[in-house]
Design an enzyme around this catalytic site. Structure first.
Site, PDB file in Angstrom:
ATOM      1  N   HIS A  88       0.834  -1.206   0.000  1.00 37.29           N
ATOM      2  CA  HIS A  88       0.000   0.000   0.000  1.00 37.29           C
ATOM      3  C   HIS A  88       0.871   1.260   0.000  1.00 37.29           C
ATOM      4  CE1 HIS A  88      -3.735   2.245   1.317  1.00 37.29           C
ATOM      5  NE2 HIS A  88      -2.786   3.126   1.614  1.00 37.29           N
ATOM      6  N   GLU A  89       1.816   1.324   0.922  1.00 37.88           N
ATOM      7  CA  GLU A  89       2.656   2.510   1.022  1.00 37.88           C
ATOM      8  C   GLU A  89       3.646   2.608  -0.137  1.00 37.88           C
ATOM      9  OE1 GLU A  89       1.860   4.792   2.998  1.00 37.88           O
ATOM     10  OE2 GLU A  89       0.416   3.603   4.129  1.00 37.88           O
ATOM     11  N   HIS A  97       1.878   4.206  -3.103  1.00 34.51           N
ATOM     12  CA  HIS A  97       1.838   5.671  -2.993  1.00 34.51           C
ATOM     13  C   HIS A  97       3.171   6.270  -3.425  1.00 34.51           C
ATOM     14  CE1 HIS A  97      -2.043   6.109  -1.169  1.00 34.51           C
ATOM     15  NE2 HIS A  97      -1.732   5.521  -0.022  1.00 34.51           N
TER      16      HIS A  97
END
Length: 214
Positions: free
Chosen positions: A26-27, A30
């Site tokens: 997820h990170e 980004h």
């Protein structure tokens, strides 16, 4: 102790493994999309990596296991480096939840393939099931339109600049209200109905795509 956990002790190893993958990707998503649009801030801070150590917040991860609500380390993003800040901002915000939905889809695909192959392993089925559920929940949850979630950041980039300025002005209050909705019984009235409805909608789409394998 098991009474206080959001997950059973039996499921805990599967949950921890899933969270490590889910939070890390997820990170990273980004950071990677921000990098593609010209913002190297996350890369310079060592966040453009698939190493869980760079992304996991120990307390946030522990709280998620115990209370069912937690977080990873937010990826730093500097909109100054984006040539098209609004478009880049939307795609950067969506990238994290989208990565979790992709993981959930992959998990569902694996589940169907295992089922078709008549795999006889209850532990593996349980792990894959939790992998699907957790990633689906994280993906949908982060798209809810509440600060500081990714869905709220998308709305910020969709509205006119004047509206965005007003949203920023009252964001701290929005975060406070959101926390109340999450950690009080109000979550059963507001958050979970939204979450469950959205998760069912996404799962139906996944199942239609994978229908030939069912």
């Amino acid at each position: 102790m098991e009474h206080f956990l959001a997950f059973s002790l039996q499921d805990l190893p599967y949950v921890v493994m899933t969270l490590i993958v889910a939070f890390t990707l997820h990170e990273f998503a980004h950071a990677y999309v921000a990098y593609l649009f010209g913002d190297h801030t996350a890369k310079k801070q060592g966040r453009l990596t698939l190493s869980p150590l760079a992304h996991l917040d120990p307390f946030g991860t522990l709280l998620l296991i115990i209370a069912g609500f937690g977080w990873a380390k937010p990826v730093p993003v500097n909109r100054y480096f984006f040539k098209k800040p609004r478009l880049a901002g939307i795609l950067v915000s969506i990238a994290g939840p989208f990565s979790n939905l992709v993981l959930a889809f992959i998990g569902l695909l694996i589940y169907y393939l295992m089922n078709n192959a008549a795999v006889d392993n209850d532990a593996l089925y349980r792990f894959v099931t939790l992998f699907i559920q957790i990633n689906l929940t994280l993906g949908v949850f982060n798209l809810l339109p509440f600060p500081p979630l990714d869905g709220y950041r998308v709305i910020e980039d969709l509205v006119p600049p004047s509206t965005r300025a007003k949203m920023t002005q009252y964001e701290s209050w929005g975060i406070f209200v959101f926390l109340i909705l999450v950690i009080t019984p109000l979550d059963r009235i507001v958050i979970w109905p939204l979450l469950n409805g959205a998760a069912m909608f996404v799962m139906n789409i996944f199942q239609q795509i994978l229908a030939p394998l069912i």
